[in-house]
Write an enzyme that holds these catalytic residues in place. Structure first.
Site, PDB file in Angstrom:
ATOM      1  CG  ASP A 207      60.114 119.312 146.908  1.00 12.20           C
ATOM      2  OD1 ASP A 207      60.189 118.414 146.042  1.00 12.20           O
ATOM      3  OD2 ASP A 207      61.112 119.770 147.507  1.00 12.20           O
ATOM      4  CB  SER A 208      57.787 117.804 141.751  1.00 16.01           C
ATOM      5  OG  SER A 208      56.870 116.844 142.238  1.00 16.01           O
TER       6      SER A 208
ATOM      7  CG  ASP B  40      59.119 115.742 148.770  1.00 17.40           C
ATOM      8  OD1 ASP B  40      59.723 114.788 149.305  1.00 17.40           O
ATOM      9  OD2 ASP B  40      59.151 115.977 147.557  1.00 17.40           O
TER      10      ASP B  40
ATOM     11  CE  LYS C 154      60.697 112.437 147.964  1.00 19.25           C
ATOM     12  NZ  LYS C 154      61.593 113.588 147.690  1.00 19.25           N
TER      13      LYS C 154
ATOM     14  CD  GLU D 188      65.463 117.228 147.517  1.00 16.51           C
ATOM     15  OE1 GLU D 188      66.483 117.935 147.354  1.00 16.51           O
ATOM     16  OE2 GLU D 188      64.450 117.334 146.803  1.00 16.51           O
TER      17      GLU D 188
ATOM     18  CD  GLU E 261      65.161 113.531 141.187  1.00 17.82           C
ATOM     19  OE1 GLU E 261      64.698 113.661 142.338  1.00 17.82           O
ATOM     20  OE2 GLU E 261      64.865 114.302 140.243  1.00 17.82           O
TER      21      GLU E 261
HETATM   22  O1  KIV Z   1      59.128 116.128 144.476  1.00 22.56           O
HETATM   23  C1  KIV Z   1      59.022 115.059 143.869  1.00 22.56           C
HETATM   24  O2  KIV Z   1      58.104 114.853 143.059  1.00 22.56           O
HETATM   25  C2  KIV Z   1      60.020 114.033 144.114  1.00 22.56           C
HETATM   26  C3  KIV Z   1      60.053 112.904 143.149  1.00 22.56           C
HETATM   27  C4  KIV Z   1      60.719 113.371 141.923  1.00 22.56           C
HETATM   28  C5  KIV Z   1      60.676 111.706 143.722  1.00 22.56           C
HETATM   29  O3  KIV Z   1      60.782 114.135 145.009  1.00 22.56           O
END
Ligand code: KIV
Length: 293
Positions: free
Chosen positions: A70-71, A109, A139, A141, A208
């Site tokens: 989600d970056s 994510d 994924k 969090e 992280e």
């Molecule tokens: O969103 C993302 O790119 C991430 C990485 C920093 C692991 O969660």
């Protein structure tokens, strides 16, 4: 390997042969093995972020996992954080990355607000991400608070990657992106988070932005691979945001190593193009259609 070939190994829909078998969840999980005083991985796990088809094609042969992080909120959309990222964004970019890869396991994510409300909400969102994108895992969090969600999803056929330590979706609560686990009480909480995530059934986890000692403790304590970002070489694998690693941005966190300086190269190429257009030296005969003969 720049030609996209869909992974149809298990599909009747199209018999296109595939160049190889895609990495699986059990294959990633089994990289972690017990040693005398904890756990280790035989070979470190290589993971990078990807958001587009073409970048996926280029990264895929080198990676075990491609993460549609989600970056992308900041990297692709110029958003101030990952908080405004939507399920639609993740599904669309996830599908592009799956289309551009055949070897790496693709994980997507879960965006903020799509899984924290209830177990049912998490299942509906994760199932949509998997159906729309074709990815093999999601994924999410969070530590102890998210353990029931990870268990719920894992037991229903949704492989989950955990994410502990610095959790960027909680930036408003954390007050910034500084490293976590600097004091013993916080380090203890993060270790408990990692244990809860592993016990709940996550097949691996991202750690992280934590102190090296904590990364080491977590990696020795949990039976699933740990993949570090800003979490030292003690983890079982590493992940970076690809655009950071390529040097696309002027400012990057200290833990990023720049393997290229793409920003300068794009700037130079665009500058050269602009001056040639202005000087009418592009296009030349070579780039011009004319009747043959
Ligand atoms: O969103 C993302 O790119 C991430 C990485 C920093 C692991 O969660």
């Amino acid at each position: 390997m720049s030609t996209f070939t869909m992974d149809t190994a298990t599909s009747r829909a199209t018999p296109t042969p595939v160049p190889g078998k895609r990495m699986t969840v059990p294959a990633i999980r089994s990289r972690k093995v017990a040693k005398v005083d904890g756990y280790t991985t035989a070979e470190p796990i290589v993971m990078l972020t990807a958001y587009t088809m073409r970048m996926a094609q280029l990264l895929d042969p080198h990676c075990d996992l491609l993460l549609v992080g989600d970056s992308l909120g900041q990297v692709i959309y110029g958003l101030p954080s990952t908080v405004p990222v939507t399920l639609d964004m993740m599904c669309n970019h996830g599908a592009a990355v799956v289309r551009g890869s055949w070897h790496a396991l693709v994980a997507v994510d879960m965006p903020f607000g799509s899984y924290e409300g209830s177990l049912e909400q998490a299942f509906a969102s994760a199932a949509r991400v998997m159906k729309d994108s074709g990815c093999a895992a999601v994924k999410l969090e969070g530590g102890e608070a998210m353990a029931p969600t990870i268990e719920f999803l894992s037991k229903r056929g949704i492989p989950v990657i955990g994410h502990v330590g610095l959790t960027p979706q909680a930036v408003n609560q954390l007050g910034g992106y500084g490293a976590r686990g600097k004091n013993p009480a916080e380090a203890e909480r993060i270790l408990a988070d990692a244990r809860a995530v592993a016990d709940a059934g996550a097949f691996c986890m991202v750690i992280e932005g934590v102190m090296e000692e904590l990364a080491d403790d977590i990696t020795a304590a949990v039976a699933v691979p740990t993949i570090g970002i800003g979490a030292s070489a003690r983890c079982d694998g590493q992940v970076l945001v690809t655009e950071d690693m390529l040097g696309l941005f002027e400012r990057t966190p200290r833990f990023v190593k720049r393997y290229d300086d793409i920003a300068s190269r794009v700037t130079a190429a665009a500058g050269m193009y602009a001056s040639e257009v202005r000087a009418r030296s592009f296009p030349t005969d070579e780039q011009t259609y004319r009747p043959k003969g």
